[in-house]
Each structure stands twice: as C-alpha cells, then as structure tokens.
Scaffold this motif. Sequence first.
Motif, PDB file in Angstrom:
ATOM      1  N   SER A 179      60.708   8.395  62.957  1.00 40.99           N
ATOM      2  CA  SER A 179      61.038   6.001  62.048  1.00 40.99           C
ATOM      3  C   SER A 179      60.765   4.854  62.681  1.00 40.99           C
ATOM      4  O   SER A 179      60.830   5.390  63.734  1.00 40.99           O
ATOM      5  CB  SER A 179      62.864   6.448  61.761  1.00 40.99           C
ATOM      6  N   ALA A 180      60.849   4.151  62.480  1.00 41.91           N
ATOM      7  CA  ALA A 180      60.646   3.270  62.688  1.00 41.91           C
ATOM      8  C   ALA A 180      61.253   2.522  64.363  1.00 41.91           C
ATOM      9  O   ALA A 180      60.673   2.145  65.169  1.00 41.91           O
ATOM     10  CB  ALA A 180      60.065   2.172  62.393  1.00 41.91           C
ATOM     11  N   ARG A 181      62.747   2.897  63.817  1.00 40.08           N
ATOM     12  CA  ARG A 181      63.493   2.731  65.364  1.00 40.08           C
ATOM     13  C   ARG A 181      63.396   3.960  66.256  1.00 40.08           C
ATOM     14  O   ARG A 181      63.996   3.855  67.117  1.00 40.08           O
ATOM     15  CB  ARG A 181      64.489   2.616  64.852  1.00 40.08           C
ATOM     16  N   ASP A 182      63.127   4.718  66.003  1.00 36.42           N
ATOM     17  CA  ASP A 182      62.486   6.233  67.212  1.00 36.42           C
ATOM     18  C   ASP A 182      62.144   5.607  69.083  1.00 36.42           C
ATOM     19  O   ASP A 182      61.433   4.981  68.691  1.00 36.42           O
ATOM     20  CB  ASP A 182      62.053   7.392  66.746  1.00 36.42           C
ATOM     21  N   LEU A 183      63.071   6.291  69.545  1.00 37.86           N
ATOM     22  CA  LEU A 183      62.223   5.517  70.811  1.00 37.86           C
ATOM     23  C   LEU A 183      60.821   5.861  71.776  1.00 37.86           C
ATOM     24  O   LEU A 183      60.333   5.791  71.811  1.00 37.86           O
ATOM     25  CB  LEU A 183      62.866   6.109  71.960  1.00 37.86           C
ATOM     26  N   TYR A 184      60.858   7.870  70.828  1.00 37.41           N
ATOM     27  CA  TYR A 184      59.327   8.009  70.745  1.00 37.41           C
ATOM     28  C   TYR A 184      58.912   8.501  69.755  1.00 37.41           C
ATOM     29  O   TYR A 184      59.440   8.983  68.567  1.00 37.41           O
ATOM     30  CB  TYR A 184      59.360   9.142  71.724  1.00 37.41           C
ATOM     31  N   ALA A 185      57.340   7.404  69.363  1.00 39.55           N
ATOM     32  CA  ALA A 185      56.660   7.762  68.621  1.00 39.55           C
ATOM     33  C   ALA A 185      55.262   9.289  68.730  1.00 39.55           C
ATOM     34  O   ALA A 185      54.439   9.185  70.237  1.00 39.55           O
ATOM     35  CB  ALA A 185      55.224   7.502  67.680  1.00 39.55           C
ATOM     36  N   SER A 186      55.029  10.163  67.985  1.00 45.60           N
ATOM     37  CA  SER A 186      53.424  11.673  68.310  1.00 45.60           C
ATOM     38  C   SER A 186      52.439  10.491  68.400  1.00 45.60           C
ATOM     39  O   SER A 186      52.616   9.791  67.988  1.00 45.60           O
ATOM     40  CB  SER A 186      54.096  12.248  67.390  1.00 45.60           C
ATOM     41  N   LEU A 187      51.765  10.751  69.428  1.00 43.42           N
ATOM     42  CA  LEU A 187      50.966  10.026  69.513  1.00 43.42           C
ATOM     43  C   LEU A 187      49.648  11.520  69.363  1.00 43.42           C
ATOM     44  O   LEU A 187      48.103  10.822  69.197  1.00 43.42           O
ATOM     45  CB  LEU A 187      50.624   9.365  71.681  1.00 43.42           C
ATOM     46  N   GLN A 188      50.003  12.473  70.232  1.00 41.16           N
ATOM     47  CA  GLN A 188      48.649  13.297  70.350  1.00 41.16           C
ATOM     48  C   GLN A 188      48.883  14.202  70.295  1.00 41.16           C
ATOM     49  O   GLN A 188      49.992  14.747  71.126  1.00 41.16           O
ATOM     50  CB  GLN A 188      47.700  12.822  70.512  1.00 41.16           C
ATOM     51  N   THR A 189      48.246  15.712  70.259  1.00 44.16           N
ATOM     52  CA  THR A 189      48.271  17.042  70.526  1.00 44.16           C
ATOM     53  C   THR A 189      46.890  17.811  71.674  1.00 44.16           C
ATOM     54  O   THR A 189      45.806  16.973  71.063  1.00 44.16           O
ATOM     55  CB  THR A 189      48.600  18.018  68.970  1.00 44.16           C
ATOM     56  N   VAL A 190      47.269  17.634  72.324  1.00 46.73           N
ATOM     57  CA  VAL A 190      45.859  18.487  73.166  1.00 46.73           C
ATOM     58  C   VAL A 190      46.038  20.102  73.247  1.00 46.73           C
ATOM     59  O   VAL A 190      47.240  20.824  73.760  1.00 46.73           O
ATOM     60  CB  VAL A 190      46.471  17.867  74.891  1.00 46.73           C
ATOM     61  N   PRO A 191      44.947  20.557  72.940  1.00 49.91           N
ATOM     62  CA  PRO A 191      44.756  21.908  73.070  1.00 49.91           C
ATOM     63  C   PRO A 191      44.964  23.088  74.157  1.00 49.91           C
ATOM     64  O   PRO A 191      45.011  22.659  75.155  1.00 49.91           O
ATOM     65  CB  PRO A 191      43.467  22.086  72.186  1.00 49.91           C
ATOM     66  N   ALA A 192      45.193  24.547  73.888  1.00 53.05           N
ATOM     67  CA  ALA A 192      45.776  24.635  75.506  1.00 53.05           C
ATOM     68  C   ALA A 192      44.607  25.270  75.832  1.00 53.05           C
ATOM     69  O   ALA A 192      43.369  25.677  75.140  1.00 53.05           O
ATOM     70  CB  ALA A 192      46.330  25.780  75.327  1.00 53.05           C
ATOM     71  N   PRO A 193      44.130  25.279  77.015  1.00 51.28           N
ATOM     72  CA  PRO A 193      43.091  25.147  78.164  1.00 51.28           C
ATOM     73  C   PRO A 193      42.565  26.683  77.806  1.00 51.28           C
ATOM     74  O   PRO A 193      41.630  26.369  78.373  1.00 51.28           O
ATOM     75  CB  PRO A 193      43.687  24.632  79.646  1.00 51.28           C
ATOM     76  N   VAL A 194      43.524  28.228  77.939  1.00 53.90           N
ATOM     77  CA  VAL A 194      43.112  29.325  77.886  1.00 53.90           C
ATOM     78  C   VAL A 194      44.687  29.554  76.982  1.00 53.90           C
ATOM     79  O   VAL A 194      44.963  29.376  76.836  1.00 53.90           O
ATOM     80  CB  VAL A 194      43.063  29.740  79.527  1.00 53.90           C
ATOM     81  N   ALA A 195      43.078  30.913  76.477  1.00 48.12           N
ATOM     82  CA  ALA A 195      44.580  31.729  75.060  1.00 48.12           C
ATOM     83  C   ALA A 195      45.204  32.787  76.266  1.00 48.12           C
ATOM     84  O   ALA A 195      45.174  33.028  77.134  1.00 48.12           O
ATOM     85  CB  ALA A 195      43.215  32.548  74.463  1.00 48.12           C
ATOM     86  N   GLY A 196      46.266  32.766  75.335  1.00 47.45           N
ATOM     87  CA  GLY A 196      47.373  33.824  75.868  1.00 47.45           C
ATOM     88  C   GLY A 196      48.611  33.841  76.529  1.00 47.45           C
ATOM     89  O   GLY A 196      48.915  34.304  77.342  1.00 47.45           O
TER      90      GLY A 196
END
Length: 321
Positions: free
Chosen positions: A18-35
């Motif tokens: 919500s607007a008053r949250d301390l933390y807001a989602s910024l971005q996701t970063v894909p895994a550098p390796v599978a498994g």
Amino acid sequence: MTVFKMLLLGVSLLGGASARDLYASLQTVPAPVAGSSCMLDFEACIASDTVGNQLFFVPGVNENRAVYAFDAVTGKTRQVMPLSFPVCDLKFINDHQFYLRGLDLTLHDLKDLTHPLKAQLPRGYVNSCEDDMLSLSPGINKVVFTSTQGDIMHSEIGKAEAVLDLKGNDSFNEMGSVDGNNVYFIDDHYSVVKLDLNTRKTQKIAENEYLPRALMADPATHRVYFSSSKPKLCQLNIYDPASKKLQTLQVEVCATVIKKTPQGEILLAGRFGGILVLDAQGKVLQRMKEQKNISSVEFLQDGTLCVILEDSSLHLYRRNS
C-alpha cells in the motif's frame, strides 16, 4: 499442503503493498543458473552477503557451482568465480576480501582469486548447510564458524585459522549470531545457548524449544531474537541478557530468517514466502508474500531489501521515505 508447511508459511493473510508501506516492490532478477533448491524445508541454502550496492551469492546447485554478484547500479548479474566445492556461508570482511565456509574455511580476495588462504576443518557428519555458519565480530577481530562436526571455532579476521572454542562431537550445533565475545547457537536438544569466547563457558538461555529455526543477536541492544513454533502457532522470542528475561510473541510467520533493517525494525521471513516487518515492541508494520520459497534476505547500502529465493532469483524492494 501439510500443517507444518502452513505453519512456516504463516497462517494469517500476508497482504500486498500500500502507499504507506515501508517497502515497495522494485524489480525481480532472474536466476543466473537453473536447478537451485534446498534439501530441507528449514534450510537457508543460498550463501549471501552484500558489499555496497552489490549482492554476492552462491546458488544451491550440485553442478557448475559459482559465486555470483548482482550489481544494483547496473542491474546485471555476473559470475565472480567458479567453485569446486559446496558452500554453506559467505561473509565479506571489507570491499574485496571474503570468507567461504565449505568443508573447510577459505579466505578469498577479489583482487587475486588464485591464491586463497585455507584452514582445514575437522571432518564430521553434520551436513546441514545454512547461511548462518559464519559470523563476524569486528569488535574483537574474530570470525566465528562451525565445522562439519558441529564444533564452534574462530579465526582472527584476515587470517584462515581454526581455533576450537567448543567441541561438537558430531552433534547439531547451529551457530546463529555473535555479539562481541558472546556466540549464540542452537544445540542438538533445541536449546538456545550462549558461549563466552573468553571463558569458553556455556549458558542456556532457553531450553527445549520446539523447532527453533532462526537466531539473531543484536549488538546495538544486546538482545537475542529467535523463532520457534508449536502446532498451529509461530513465535518470536526476545531475550534480554541485562534483565535475563525472555519475552515470547505470537506472530504470523514461523521465521527461518531474522534480520534487522537499517532503520532498526525486525524483519522475519518464513521459508514458504511470508515476510513481516515489526517494530521494537513486536507490532506488525508491513506484511509481504513471495510466490516462491525464500532462502534468505540481505540489505544493500542504499537500503534496498534483497529477498533471495530458493531458485536463486531475487526480488528487490525499495525503502519508501
């Protein structure tokens, strides 16, 4: 879903931002390796640490192991060095030197990765691999760690030594955190124990806790935080060594990670995606929910929250002003 998994996920709703949250989602970063994955539900299997605005981490894979670095400025992930051994924990001592706790203790330098220092550790049968097996105590210039026998040992920071402080005898000693000369760990009877590195004497601060999973000592307040659980109940326990009082709070997440935010709040992360941010009195300031299993969390220099997921992908949250 089993009752145990429901416990670790947290039985209450963990809502969105919500607007008053301390933390807001910024971005996701894909895994550098599978498994990448964790062997057990309560393990924080991905070793990680931060330097400035870079996150260094080791995905939990059996082949093609390597140390990776995500740079929040460039938004890119790079391979730092390949590994020929599994790694349980990683800790930087400055902007270019870092320890790895694998079967042995090694000290590496980003300026010259070809000549690491190494201390061979006693071999044992404790194969639980978590991200709290190395802890720095800069005030006494020591790095404290465990061996695969469950021994608690230390080295002078900047060296690779293996000085025995407490014999493990192949028992489950899970080291959690260090406050000066005091090392806090969970023993094989699920008791929370304090070890004094000066006297090498131990003291139990909580006995026979049910499923303790995370432990954090706060050098600023000297309080010790640890999670535990009972059927359909998640708990956060706070021990004050000055008064020797233990406070127990009922919370919505059975934490496998406890961290202090740069602003002084307490962050709890559960294995199956639940995250809580609490104030000093235990009041919930924010609830978050990841869609993947959580391994661990770290904070960058600029305050960005990095949630390291089991598949070695990342979810970054910015701190709202």
